[in-house]
Design a protein around this motif. Structure first.
Motif, PDB file in Angstrom:
ATOM      1  N   PHE A   1       5.261   5.966   0.902  1.00 17.74           N
ATOM      2  CA  PHE A   1       3.803   5.494   0.414  1.00 17.74           C
ATOM      3  C   PHE A   1       2.791   5.715   1.546  1.00 17.74           C
ATOM      4  O   PHE A   1       1.567   5.930   1.171  1.00 17.74           O
ATOM      5  CB  PHE A   1       3.428   4.404  -0.330  1.00 17.74           C
ATOM      6  CG  PHE A   1       4.493   4.207  -1.533  1.00 17.74           C
ATOM      7  CD1 PHE A   1       4.361   5.112  -2.466  1.00 17.74           C
ATOM      8  CD2 PHE A   1       4.994   2.881  -1.873  1.00 17.74           C
ATOM      9  CE1 PHE A   1       5.351   5.010  -3.743  1.00 17.74           C
ATOM     10  CE2 PHE A   1       5.980   2.898  -2.707  1.00 17.74           C
ATOM     11  CZ  PHE A   1       6.173   3.936  -3.684  1.00 17.74           C
TER      12      PHE A   1
ATOM     13  N   LEU B   1      -4.397   2.834   1.195  1.00 18.25           N
ATOM     14  CA  LEU B   1      -5.294   3.813   1.106  1.00 18.25           C
ATOM     15  C   LEU B   1      -6.489   3.102   2.049  1.00 18.25           C
ATOM     16  O   LEU B   1      -6.607   1.849   1.907  1.00 18.25           O
ATOM     17  CB  LEU B   1      -6.069   4.292   0.009  1.00 18.25           C
ATOM     18  CG  LEU B   1      -4.972   5.394  -0.655  1.00 18.25           C
ATOM     19  CD1 LEU B   1      -5.240   5.881  -1.988  1.00 18.25           C
ATOM     20  CD2 LEU B   1      -4.585   6.689   0.151  1.00 18.25           C
TER      21      LEU B   1
ATOM     22  N   SER C   1      -5.764  -2.488  -5.569  1.00 13.53           N
ATOM     23  CA  SER C   1      -5.138  -1.219  -5.053  1.00 13.53           C
ATOM     24  C   SER C   1      -4.082  -1.816  -3.886  1.00 13.53           C
ATOM     25  O   SER C   1      -3.125  -1.125  -3.786  1.00 13.53           O
ATOM     26  CB  SER C   1      -6.176  -0.186  -4.173  1.00 13.53           C
ATOM     27  OG  SER C   1      -6.692  -0.737  -3.123  1.00 13.53           O
TER      28      SER C   1
ATOM     29  N   TYR D   1       0.006  -1.200  -4.252  1.00 17.65           N
ATOM     30  CA  TYR D   1       0.767  -0.787  -3.035  1.00 17.65           C
ATOM     31  C   TYR D   1       2.003  -1.592  -2.765  1.00 17.65           C
ATOM     32  O   TYR D   1       3.042  -1.178  -2.617  1.00 17.65           O
ATOM     33  CB  TYR D   1      -0.148  -0.560  -1.869  1.00 17.65           C
ATOM     34  CG  TYR D   1       0.640  -0.078  -0.764  1.00 17.65           C
ATOM     35  CD1 TYR D   1       1.074   1.204  -0.367  1.00 17.65           C
ATOM     36  CD2 TYR D   1       1.121  -1.129   0.518  1.00 17.65           C
ATOM     37  CE1 TYR D   1       1.837   1.326   0.691  1.00 17.65           C
ATOM     38  CE2 TYR D   1       1.607  -0.931   1.538  1.00 17.65           C
ATOM     39  CZ  TYR D   1       2.056   0.455   1.788  1.00 17.65           C
ATOM     40  OH  TYR D   1       2.936   0.713   2.762  1.00 17.65           O
TER      41      TYR D   1
ATOM     42  N   GLY E   1       5.787   6.946  -5.980  1.00 19.40           N
ATOM     43  CA  GLY E   1       5.021   7.377  -4.959  1.00 19.40           C
ATOM     44  C   GLY E   1       3.573   8.067  -5.301  1.00 19.40           C
ATOM     45  O   GLY E   1       2.811   7.607  -4.937  1.00 19.40           O
TER      46      GLY E   1
ATOM     47  N   SER F   1       1.734   5.450  -7.489  1.00 18.41           N
ATOM     48  CA  SER F   1       1.098   4.358  -6.683  1.00 18.41           C
ATOM     49  C   SER F   1      -0.163   5.088  -6.221  1.00 18.41           C
ATOM     50  O   SER F   1      -1.024   4.337  -6.174  1.00 18.41           O
ATOM     51  CB  SER F   1       2.038   4.007  -5.564  1.00 18.41           C
ATOM     52  OG  SER F   1       1.543   3.245  -4.556  1.00 18.41           O
ATOM     53  N   ARG F   2       0.029   6.362  -5.449  1.00 20.83           N
ATOM     54  CA  ARG F   2      -1.397   6.953  -4.964  1.00 20.83           C
ATOM     55  C   ARG F   2      -2.327   6.990  -5.892  1.00 20.83           C
ATOM     56  O   ARG F   2      -3.517   6.722  -5.645  1.00 20.83           O
ATOM     57  CB  ARG F   2      -0.928   8.245  -4.366  1.00 20.83           C
ATOM     58  CG  ARG F   2      -0.195   7.993  -2.836  1.00 20.83           C
ATOM     59  CD  ARG F   2      -1.341   7.361  -1.798  1.00 20.83           C
ATOM     60  NE  ARG F   2      -0.550   7.485  -0.593  1.00 20.83           N
ATOM     61  CZ  ARG F   2      -1.252   7.172   0.538  1.00 20.83           C
ATOM     62  NH1 ARG F   2      -2.228   6.384   0.389  1.00 20.83           N
ATOM     63  NH2 ARG F   2      -0.530   7.177   1.527  1.00 20.83           N
TER      64      ARG F   2
ATOM     65  N   GLN G   1      -3.874   3.709  -6.885  1.00 20.17           N
ATOM     66  CA  GLN G   1      -4.623   3.214  -5.602  1.00 20.17           C
ATOM     67  C   GLN G   1      -5.979   3.854  -5.587  1.00 20.17           C
ATOM     68  O   GLN G   1      -7.014   3.320  -5.327  1.00 20.17           O
ATOM     69  CB  GLN G   1      -3.978   3.462  -4.403  1.00 20.17           C
ATOM     70  CG  GLN G   1      -2.808   2.183  -4.216  1.00 20.17           C
ATOM     71  CD  GLN G   1      -1.957   2.642  -2.752  1.00 20.17           C
ATOM     72  OE1 GLN G   1      -2.590   2.399  -1.869  1.00 20.17           O
ATOM     73  NE2 GLN G   1      -0.793   3.008  -2.929  1.00 20.17           N
ATOM     74  N   SER G   2      -5.975   5.244  -5.524  1.00 21.98           N
ATOM     75  CA  SER G   2      -7.197   6.222  -5.690  1.00 21.98           C
ATOM     76  C   SER G   2      -8.233   5.377  -6.608  1.00 21.98           C
ATOM     77  O   SER G   2      -9.597   5.282  -6.656  1.00 21.98           O
ATOM     78  CB  SER G   2      -7.051   7.477  -5.590  1.00 21.98           C
ATOM     79  OG  SER G   2      -5.986   7.823  -4.372  1.00 21.98           O
TER      80      SER G   2
END
Length: 99
Positions: free
Chosen positions: A5, A9, A16, A20, A84, A87-88, A91-92
């Protein structure tokens, strides 16, 4: 687990960062389970049962749609890729929303 990951971020919010950590924990559990599957371990072992209870809800849907090829289960690899990406995205989203 940066290879899965990356790092959290930039400007990560508490939520977030939690996403993660949760996805990293789950990915590590899947990776450990996949590695341990190469050995003849007692399925009644508390470690094996704990890994199965944590990872099976994620792996089982992938196993239904991804056939074994030459006896190899590719569901852990596909699950890690999907985790992955999810998750991104989460988070974003949380960073953009400021939550």
């Amino acid at each position: 687990m940066g290879f899965l990951f990356g790092s959290p971020l930039p400007d990560a919010t508490t939520l977030s960062q939690t996403v993660y950590l949760l996805f990293t924990f789950l990915s590590v559990a899947i990776l450990i389970r996949a590695l341990l599957s190469w050995f003849q371990l007692d399925p009644r072992s508390p470690l094996i049962q704990a890994l199965n209870s944590v990872t099976e809800p994620v792996l089982e849907p992938f196993r239904r749609i991804i056939p074994r090829l030459a006896g190899i289960d590719f569901s852990p690899m596909v699950a890690l890729i999907v985790l992955g990406i999810v998750s991104r995205v989460l988070q974003s989203f949380f960073i953009e929303q400021g939550i």
